[in-house]
Design a protein around this motif. Structure first.
Motif, PDB file in Angstrom:
ATOM      1  N   PHE A 184       4.399 -11.176 -12.198  1.00 35.46           N
ATOM      2  CA  PHE A 184       5.237 -12.447 -12.337  1.00 35.46           C
ATOM      3  C   PHE A 184       4.501 -13.355 -11.354  1.00 35.46           C
ATOM      4  CE2 PHE A 184       8.813  -9.641 -13.603  1.00 35.46           C
ATOM      5  CZ  PHE A 184       9.392 -10.586 -14.906  1.00 35.46           C
ATOM      6  N   LEU A 185       4.330 -14.569 -11.723  1.00 33.24           N
ATOM      7  CA  LEU A 185       3.613 -15.541 -10.859  1.00 33.24           C
ATOM      8  C   LEU A 185       4.690 -16.616 -10.425  1.00 33.24           C
ATOM      9  CD1 LEU A 185       0.898 -16.093  -9.202  1.00 33.24           C
ATOM     10  CD2 LEU A 185       0.288 -17.688 -11.059  1.00 33.24           C
ATOM     11  N   LEU A 186       4.963 -16.609  -9.040  1.00 31.11           N
ATOM     12  CA  LEU A 186       6.092 -17.591  -8.695  1.00 31.11           C
ATOM     13  C   LEU A 186       5.269 -19.043  -8.481  1.00 31.11           C
ATOM     14  CD1 LEU A 186       7.458 -14.879  -8.552  1.00 31.11           C
ATOM     15  CD2 LEU A 186       8.645 -15.605  -6.537  1.00 31.11           C
ATOM     16  N   ILE A 187       6.086 -19.964  -8.987  1.00 35.20           N
ATOM     17  CA  ILE A 187       5.647 -21.473  -8.540  1.00 35.20           C
ATOM     18  C   ILE A 187       6.581 -22.192  -8.071  1.00 35.20           C
ATOM     19  CG2 ILE A 187       4.487 -23.628  -9.514  1.00 35.20           C
ATOM     20  CD1 ILE A 187       2.621 -21.250 -10.241  1.00 35.20           C
ATOM     21  N   ASP A 188       6.670 -22.982  -7.048  1.00 37.16           N
ATOM     22  CA  ASP A 188       7.641 -23.691  -6.558  1.00 37.16           C
ATOM     23  C   ASP A 188       8.030 -25.035  -7.524  1.00 37.16           C
ATOM     24  OD1 ASP A 188       9.284 -25.691  -5.212  1.00 37.16           O
ATOM     25  OD2 ASP A 188       8.490 -24.897  -3.211  1.00 37.16           O
ATOM     26  N   PRO A 213       2.080 -27.053  -9.961  1.00 34.69           N
ATOM     27  CA  PRO A 213       1.412 -25.865  -9.490  1.00 34.69           C
ATOM     28  C   PRO A 213      -0.091 -26.495  -8.683  1.00 34.69           C
ATOM     29  CG  PRO A 213       1.559 -25.965 -12.059  1.00 34.69           C
ATOM     30  CD  PRO A 213       2.070 -27.084 -11.727  1.00 34.69           C
ATOM     31  N   THR A 214      -0.207 -25.921  -7.726  1.00 28.27           N
ATOM     32  CA  THR A 214      -1.357 -26.207  -6.791  1.00 28.27           C
ATOM     33  C   THR A 214      -2.774 -25.862  -7.491  1.00 28.27           C
ATOM     34  OG1 THR A 214      -1.295 -24.346  -5.477  1.00 28.27           O
ATOM     35  CG2 THR A 214       0.080 -25.917  -4.609  1.00 28.27           C
ATOM     36  N   GLU A 215      -3.754 -26.156  -6.649  1.00 31.41           N
ATOM     37  CA  GLU A 215      -4.968 -25.667  -7.213  1.00 31.41           C
ATOM     38  C   GLU A 215      -5.249 -23.990  -6.955  1.00 31.41           C
ATOM     39  OE1 GLU A 215      -8.351 -27.288  -7.555  1.00 31.41           O
ATOM     40  OE2 GLU A 215      -7.448 -28.827  -8.297  1.00 31.41           O
ATOM     41  N   PHE A 259      -4.077  -9.719 -17.197  1.00 31.74           N
ATOM     42  CA  PHE A 259      -2.553  -9.874 -17.300  1.00 31.74           C
ATOM     43  C   PHE A 259      -2.375 -11.093 -18.198  1.00 31.74           C
ATOM     44  CE2 PHE A 259      -3.476  -7.370 -13.539  1.00 31.74           C
ATOM     45  CZ  PHE A 259      -3.036  -6.328 -13.976  1.00 31.74           C
ATOM     46  N   ASN A 260      -1.172 -11.372 -18.711  1.00 30.65           N
ATOM     47  CA  ASN A 260      -0.410 -12.372 -19.062  1.00 30.65           C
ATOM     48  C   ASN A 260       0.528 -12.919 -17.955  1.00 30.65           C
ATOM     49  OD1 ASN A 260      -2.215 -12.625 -21.235  1.00 30.65           O
ATOM     50  ND2 ASN A 260      -0.640 -11.734 -22.503  1.00 30.65           N
ATOM     51  N   PRO A 261       0.389 -13.383 -16.868  1.00 33.98           N
ATOM     52  CA  PRO A 261       1.296 -13.655 -15.885  1.00 33.98           C
ATOM     53  C   PRO A 261       2.546 -14.277 -16.595  1.00 33.98           C
ATOM     54  CG  PRO A 261      -0.648 -15.137 -15.575  1.00 33.98           C
ATOM     55  CD  PRO A 261      -0.788 -14.233 -16.652  1.00 33.98           C
ATOM     56  N   LEU A 262       3.599 -13.611 -16.111  1.00 37.22           N
ATOM     57  CA  LEU A 262       5.067 -14.459 -16.532  1.00 37.22           C
ATOM     58  C   LEU A 262       5.489 -15.598 -15.315  1.00 37.22           C
ATOM     59  CD1 LEU A 262       6.795 -11.069 -17.725  1.00 37.22           C
ATOM     60  CD2 LEU A 262       6.523 -13.365 -18.934  1.00 37.22           C
ATOM     61  N   ILE A 263       5.912 -16.692 -15.602  1.00 33.32           N
ATOM     62  CA  ILE A 263       5.751 -17.522 -14.533  1.00 33.32           C
ATOM     63  C   ILE A 263       7.250 -17.697 -14.158  1.00 33.32           C
ATOM     64  CG2 ILE A 263       5.653 -20.109 -14.069  1.00 33.32           C
ATOM     65  CD1 ILE A 263       2.971 -18.628 -14.620  1.00 33.32           C
ATOM     66  N   ILE A 264       7.463 -17.804 -12.825  1.00 31.59           N
ATOM     67  CA  ILE A 264       8.794 -18.151 -12.166  1.00 31.59           C
ATOM     68  C   ILE A 264       8.773 -19.233 -11.427  1.00 31.59           C
ATOM     69  CG2 ILE A 264      10.933 -17.429 -10.969  1.00 31.59           C
ATOM     70  CD1 ILE A 264      10.027 -14.230 -11.680  1.00 31.59           C
ATOM     71  N   ALA A 265       9.568 -20.428 -12.065  1.00 31.72           N
ATOM     72  CA  ALA A 265       9.696 -21.508 -11.475  1.00 31.72           C
ATOM     73  C   ALA A 265      10.745 -21.621 -10.274  1.00 31.72           C
ATOM     74  CB  ALA A 265      10.040 -23.081 -11.963  1.00 31.72           C
ATOM     75  N   ILE A 295       5.241 -27.708 -15.384  1.00 31.25           N
ATOM     76  CA  ILE A 295       4.474 -26.431 -14.921  1.00 31.25           C
ATOM     77  C   ILE A 295       4.225 -25.710 -16.337  1.00 31.25           C
ATOM     78  CG2 ILE A 295       4.991 -24.132 -13.940  1.00 31.25           C
ATOM     79  CD1 ILE A 295       6.965 -25.592 -11.879  1.00 31.25           C
ATOM     80  N   ARG A 296       5.083 -25.733 -17.345  1.00 29.52           N
ATOM     81  CA  ARG A 296       4.832 -24.672 -18.350  1.00 29.52           C
ATOM     82  C   ARG A 296       3.690 -25.638 -19.096  1.00 29.52           C
ATOM     83  NH1 ARG A 296       9.306 -24.982 -21.051  1.00 29.52           N
ATOM     84  NH2 ARG A 296       9.994 -22.816 -20.616  1.00 29.52           N
TER      85      ARG A 296
END
Ligand code: GTP
Ligand code: MG
Length: 209
Positions: free
Chosen positions: A110-114, A119-121, A135-141, A159-160
């Motif tokens: 899981f990749l967490l994004i604020d 998303p930052t660089e 990996f196909n990261p799953l995104i959590i905002a 973000i999506r």
């Protein structure tokens, strides 16, 4: 998934051997202060088993939490913490890369994004790294409680869109058009917690080491 018992079983630093086991690992990553440790506590219904802090750079080790003996939730140190020396940041990154590249049981990241920002660089760089490692990261905002309802949907959609575009560049096809899942989450309100628990249940039942 109904979680009953969680234990911090192994803590790995820069030179530790990574543990081997025969149940799957699901890792949680994102920039420093994005809310990784808070998310873990929230999902477990625990106050501060994963140590949190308003100061970025709190989690400095790879922490393996044994969840009911059926899977490990692995908390990783954050990236992009401006106050660490370049050398320390490099060491952490080497440690995390080694984990991502060599763990035999890691199946999902899981990749967490604020949620308040694009998303930052660095977020995009790590998203690409995860993809390149298969990996196909799953995104959590994260921290969606800080946004108004209409802003929330807009930010999640952005973000999506940005990460879907990145994914499509990397996979050379249109498999991810509009489909990259982004879970809105708040440790403050518990929003999104059930979605994460549902994913964990699915992984537990359907993915083997
Ligand atoms: P590092 O360990 O430094 O990489 O950070 P982390 O990603 O583990 O972040 P942590 O969970 O320690 O949270 C950082 C700060 O954000 C703390 O002050 C938390 O209280 C706050 N925070 C985390 N999640 C949320 C959330 O959903 N809503 C709000 N309002 N604050 C949050
Ligand atoms: Mg942390």
């Amino acid at each position: 998934m109904n979680i009953k018992n969680v234990e911090l079983e192994t803590v790995c630093g820069i030179s530790s051997d990574l543990p081997q086991h025969d149940i799957i690992e699901v890792a949680f990553w994102g920039r420093s202060n994005v809310g990784k440790s808070s998310l873990l506590n929230s999902v477990w219904g625990r106050k501060n088993l994963a140590r949190t802090s308003s100061e970025p750079g709190k989690t400095q080790t790879i922490n393996y939490y044994n969840v009911d003996g059926v899977l490990y939730m692995v908390g990783l140190p954050g990236y992009g913490y401006a106050m660490t020396s370049r050398e320390t940041a490099k060491k952490w990154m080497t440690m995390i890369r080694r984990y991502l590249e060599t763990s035999q049981a890691l199946r999902v990241v899981f990749l967490l994004i604020d949620s308040r920002h694009d998303p930052t660089e660095k977020d995009i760089e790590q998203f690409r790294l995860l993809f390149s490692l298969g990996f196909n990261p799953l995104i959590i905002a994260t921290k969606v409680d800080k946004l108004k309802k209409n802003e929330k949907q807009k930010h999640i959609a952005t973000i999506r869109r940005i990460l879907t575009a990145e994914a499509n560049k990397l996979i050379d096809g249109d498999e991810f058009d509009d489909e990259l899942p982004v879970i809105g989450f708040s440790a403050a309100t518990g929003e999104g917690k059930d979605d994460i628990l549902e994913y964990l249940q699915y992984f537990k039942e359907n993915i083997d080491v």
